[in-house]
Write an enzyme that holds these catalytic residues in place. Structure first.
Site, PDB file in Angstrom:
ATOM      1  N   LYS A  13      -1.835 -12.021   9.946  1.00 50.36           N
ATOM      2  CA  LYS A  13      -3.975 -11.370  10.497  1.00 50.36           C
ATOM      3  C   LYS A  13      -4.064 -11.631   9.263  1.00 50.36           C
ATOM      4  CE  LYS A  13      -2.101  -6.754  10.026  1.00 50.36           C
ATOM      5  NZ  LYS A  13      -0.747  -7.095  10.560  1.00 50.36           N
ATOM      6  N   ARG A  88      -4.032   1.325  12.041  1.00 51.23           N
ATOM      7  CA  ARG A  88      -2.612   1.337  12.128  1.00 51.23           C
ATOM      8  C   ARG A  88      -1.854   2.643  13.469  1.00 51.23           C
ATOM      9  NH1 ARG A  88      -1.826  -2.644   7.425  1.00 51.23           N
ATOM     10  NH2 ARG A  88       0.602  -3.399   7.604  1.00 51.23           N
ATOM     11  N   ARG A 127       7.470 -15.013   2.829  1.00 47.51           N
ATOM     12  CA  ARG A 127       5.869 -14.856   1.371  1.00 47.51           C
ATOM     13  C   ARG A 127       5.808 -14.804   0.098  1.00 47.51           C
ATOM     14  NH1 ARG A 127       2.586 -11.094   5.603  1.00 47.51           N
ATOM     15  NH2 ARG A 127       3.684  -9.399   4.659  1.00 47.51           N
ATOM     16  N   ARG A 162       6.333  -9.782  -2.700  1.00 46.83           N
ATOM     17  CA  ARG A 162       5.933  -8.579  -3.011  1.00 46.83           C
ATOM     18  C   ARG A 162       7.022  -7.052  -2.705  1.00 46.83           C
ATOM     19  NH1 ARG A 162       0.252  -8.680   0.820  1.00 46.83           N
ATOM     20  NH2 ARG A 162       1.931  -8.452   2.396  1.00 46.83           N
ATOM     21  N   ARG A 173       9.256  -1.677   7.887  1.00 46.56           N
ATOM     22  CA  ARG A 173       8.243  -2.048   8.355  1.00 46.56           C
ATOM     23  C   ARG A 173       7.959  -2.227   9.469  1.00 46.56           C
ATOM     24  NH1 ARG A 173       5.669  -5.646   4.774  1.00 46.56           N
ATOM     25  NH2 ARG A 173       3.881  -5.661   5.125  1.00 46.56           N
TER      26      ARG A 173
HETATM   27  P1  AMP Z   1      -0.607  -5.298   4.475  1.00 43.17           P
HETATM   28  O1  AMP Z   1      -0.574  -5.839   3.601  1.00 43.17           O
HETATM   29  O2  AMP Z   1      -1.451  -4.974   5.528  1.00 43.17           O
HETATM   30  O3  AMP Z   1       0.830  -5.367   5.533  1.00 43.17           O
HETATM   31  O4  AMP Z   1       0.048  -3.210   3.692  1.00 43.17           O
HETATM   32  C1  AMP Z   1       1.471  -3.341   2.650  1.00 43.17           C
HETATM   33  C2  AMP Z   1       1.506  -1.586   2.652  1.00 43.17           C
HETATM   34  O5  AMP Z   1      -0.256  -0.622   2.932  1.00 43.17           O
HETATM   35  C3  AMP Z   1       1.716  -1.327   4.422  1.00 43.17           C
HETATM   36  O6  AMP Z   1       3.257  -1.042   4.361  1.00 43.17           O
HETATM   37  C4  AMP Z   1       1.557   0.210   4.972  1.00 43.17           C
HETATM   38  O7  AMP Z   1       2.296   0.981   3.861  1.00 43.17           O
HETATM   39  C5  AMP Z   1      -0.373   0.341   3.480  1.00 43.17           C
HETATM   40  N1  AMP Z   1      -0.885   0.354   4.314  1.00 43.17           N
HETATM   41  C6  AMP Z   1      -1.817  -0.687   4.293  1.00 43.17           C
HETATM   42  N2  AMP Z   1      -2.611  -0.575   5.304  1.00 43.17           N
HETATM   43  C7  AMP Z   1      -2.946   0.783   5.628  1.00 43.17           C
HETATM   44  C8  AMP Z   1      -3.095   2.196   6.535  1.00 43.17           C
HETATM   45  N3  AMP Z   1      -3.953   0.738   7.756  1.00 43.17           N
HETATM   46  N4  AMP Z   1      -2.454   2.803   7.333  1.00 43.17           N
HETATM   47  C9  AMP Z   1      -1.204   3.266   6.446  1.00 43.17           C
HETATM   48  N5  AMP Z   1      -0.483   2.215   5.133  1.00 43.17           N
HETATM   49  C10 AMP Z   1      -1.423   0.877   4.872  1.00 43.17           C
END
Ligand code: AMP
Length: 216
Positions: A13, A88, A127, A162, A173
């Protein structure tokens, strides 16, 4: 152009959103990036989010809706945006729909980026992110050594893994995605808003499929 990119962690994404920024002249809004920025700035929200993110869990819906409301109010979203990592959950999707109905600016499309679980696992463990410019690389598929260099100058990227991309957290996840986010496929599908693309293989070919889905 108001778009949601939907897909599991590692479905690409962020990578594809970065390519759409130039093409459509709209910003990428990554809630993961917003949370990481809050965490790095040491704000109260950031500190609360850190533990949740490190554990591979989701930050609560009310907090996320507050963050998105604030972000969508900024002037750079006037022509649209690409949402990456939001919504999400069904509650987030409902909250977003209500927010956009208020301003009569509904989403144009939701694109599901489909990748099988083994490929996701491989993508996430490889990554790496640059501390300085935030660009995302992959040790095998998109090494940080290829141009452009960091922040447009000659500096090498300063990459790290990360915590939420570590092997220990990925399984969690992906499970959270299946249970809490995958229901959005049915949610947007039943509203006639969903387009699905095969998001495996060559990055340029995926961009082409994505653009076709958005224009077709
Ligand atoms: P991402 O980089 O989008 O994979 O987000 C990293 C982490 O941020 C996720 O594993 C969640 O812990 C948190 N996070 C990001 N976006 C959301 C969301 N829309 N709702 C809840 N937690 C989020």
């Amino acid at each position: 152009m108001r778009i949601v990119l939907l897909g599991a962690p590692g479905s690409g994404k962020g990578t594809q959103a970065q390519r759409l920024i130039d093409r459509y002249g709209v910003p990428q809004i990554s809630t993961g990036d917003l949370l990481r920025a809050a965490r790095d700035a040491g704000t109260e929200l950031g500190l609360r989010a850190k533990a949740i993110m490190d554990a591979g869990q989701l930050v609560d819906d009310a907090t996320m809706l507050g963050i998105i409301r604030e972000r969508l109010a900024r002037p750079d979203t006037a022509k649209g945006y690409i949402l990456d990592g939001f919504p999400r959950t069904i509650a987030q999707a409902d909250g977003l729909a209500a927010m956009l109905a208020e301003v009569k600016q509904p989403l144009d499309a939701v694109v599901l980026m489909k990748v099988d679980r083994d490929a996701l696992f491989r993508r996430i463990t490889g990554r790496r992110t640059c501390r300085r410019c935030n660009r995302v690389f992959h040790v095998e598929f998109a090494p940080p050594s290829v141009p452009p260099p960091c922040a447009g100058d000659a500096t090498a990227h300063d990459v790290f893994q990360r915590p939420e991309d570590s092997e220990a957290t990925i399984g969690k996840r992906l499970d959270v995605y299946e249970s809490q986010t995958a229901p959005l496929v049915e949610y947007y599908g039943s509203r006639g808003m969903l387009k699905t693309i095969d998001a495996e293989g060559d990055i340029d070919a995926i961009t082409a499929r994505l653009v076709q889905a958005l224009t077709g």
